[in-house]
Design a protein around this motif. Sequence first.
Motif, PDB file in Angstrom:
ATOM      1  N   PHE A   1       0.832  -1.201   0.000  1.00 43.63           N
ATOM      2  CA  PHE A   1       0.000   0.000   0.000  1.00 43.63           C
ATOM      3  C   PHE A   1       0.871   1.257   0.000  1.00 43.63           C
ATOM      4  N   ARG A   2       1.892   1.258   0.845  1.00 47.98           N
ATOM      5  CA  ARG A   2       2.799   2.416   0.906  1.00 47.98           C
ATOM      6  C   ARG A   2       3.491   2.662  -0.429  1.00 47.98           C
TER       7      ARG A   2
ATOM      8  N   ILE B   1       1.152   4.330  -2.863  1.00 46.62           N
ATOM      9  CA  ILE B   1       1.019   5.752  -2.524  1.00 46.62           C
ATOM     10  C   ILE B   1       2.284   6.502  -2.933  1.00 46.62           C
TER      11      ILE B   1
ATOM     12  N   LEU C   1      -5.568   6.778  -7.356  1.00 47.77           N
ATOM     13  CA  LEU C   1      -5.141   6.608  -5.965  1.00 47.77           C
ATOM     14  C   LEU C   1      -6.309   6.798  -5.008  1.00 47.77           C
ATOM     15  N   VAL C   2      -7.040   7.900  -5.153  1.00 47.60           N
ATOM     16  CA  VAL C   2      -8.094   8.218  -4.187  1.00 47.60           C
ATOM     17  C   VAL C   2      -9.410   7.509  -4.486  1.00 47.60           C
TER      18      VAL C   2
ATOM     19  N   ILE D   1      -6.876   3.563  -2.488  1.00 46.97           N
ATOM     20  CA  ILE D   1      -7.215   3.791  -1.075  1.00 46.97           C
ATOM     21  C   ILE D   1      -8.544   3.127  -0.696  1.00 46.97           C
TER      22      ILE D   1
ATOM     23  N   TYR E   1      -7.805  -0.694  -0.226  1.00 47.23           N
ATOM     24  CA  TYR E   1      -6.994  -1.160   0.907  1.00 47.23           C
ATOM     25  C   TYR E   1      -7.592  -0.823   2.266  1.00 47.23           C
ATOM     26  N   MET E   2      -8.042   0.410   2.458  1.00 48.53           N
ATOM     27  CA  MET E   2      -8.428   0.828   3.805  1.00 48.53           C
ATOM     28  C   MET E   2      -9.608   0.029   4.376  1.00 48.53           C
TER      29      MET E   2
ATOM     30  N   LEU F   1       2.151   7.970   5.580  1.00 48.51           N
ATOM     31  CA  LEU F   1       1.139   7.684   4.560  1.00 48.51           C
ATOM     32  C   LEU F   1       0.196   8.864   4.398  1.00 48.51           C
ATOM     33  N   ASN F   2      -0.271   9.410   5.517  1.00 42.92           N
ATOM     34  CA  ASN F   2      -1.177  10.563   5.458  1.00 42.92           C
ATOM     35  C   ASN F   2      -0.534  11.747   4.753  1.00 42.92           C
TER      36      ASN F   2
ATOM     37  N   VAL G   1      -0.396  11.206   0.950  1.00 39.27           N
ATOM     38  CA  VAL G   1      -1.713  11.289   0.321  1.00 39.27           C
ATOM     39  C   VAL G   1      -2.306  12.687   0.453  1.00 39.27           C
TER      40      VAL G   1
ATOM     41  N   LEU H   1      -6.147   9.060   6.357  1.00 36.99           N
ATOM     42  CA  LEU H   1      -6.604   7.772   5.834  1.00 36.99           C
ATOM     43  C   LEU H   1      -7.573   7.070   6.778  1.00 36.99           C
TER      44      LEU H   1
END
Length: 204
Positions: free
Chosen positions: A99-100, A103, A122-123, A127, A130-131, A164-165, A168, A172
């Motif tokens: 995931f990282r 991103i 991505l968004v 995301i 995965y989330m 990560l935040n 992005v 997240l």
Amino acid sequence: MAPKYKLTYFPVKALGEPIRFLLSYGGMEFEDYRFEVERWPELKPKMPFGQTPVLEVDGKMINQSTAISRYLAKQVGLAGSDDWEALQIDAIVDTITDFRLKIGNYHYDDDPASKKKKYEPLVKEIIPYYMPKFEEVVKNNNGYFVNGKLTWADLYFVAVLDYLNAMVGKDLLENCPGLQALKEKVLAIPSIKAWVEKRPQSEF
């Protein structure tokens, strides 16, 4: 006699923070050596495989942040009670890494046009894929990633979350109450709480 630890990394949390979390969790004293980015060309040839973070244990240098974290997790009893549990932990950590990297593929793209094209997938795809899956795993494991108990997968996730935040540009954990609760539990561990309160400030 306790080993002497020294962590060498940039002046950020990012991939060094899981290591710092684990050292702090275990009550292991360590030198947190943070060098300015301008010094990297000078230091890079001295690092194993030209990489950082690097952990020195009694003067012996080792690279690869995930391998270092796994080693420290074994020292502090967070690596799993048997091989199957250890495998489950590894699988979660490797998935967090997948995931990282996805991103990072967006964040570190220096071509503005290419980067712009990567933002929507991505968004709207990566995301949202995965989330909810991470959230579901935690929901199904009594608030943790593996077998309803604290492991280094939990520390790893919370430690890289700011990174990560930042990449992005958003939180997240929006709409992820289970992961938010996990974050709060990890940050409430006295040794982790003490580390977070004293560590140098950085965006990620």
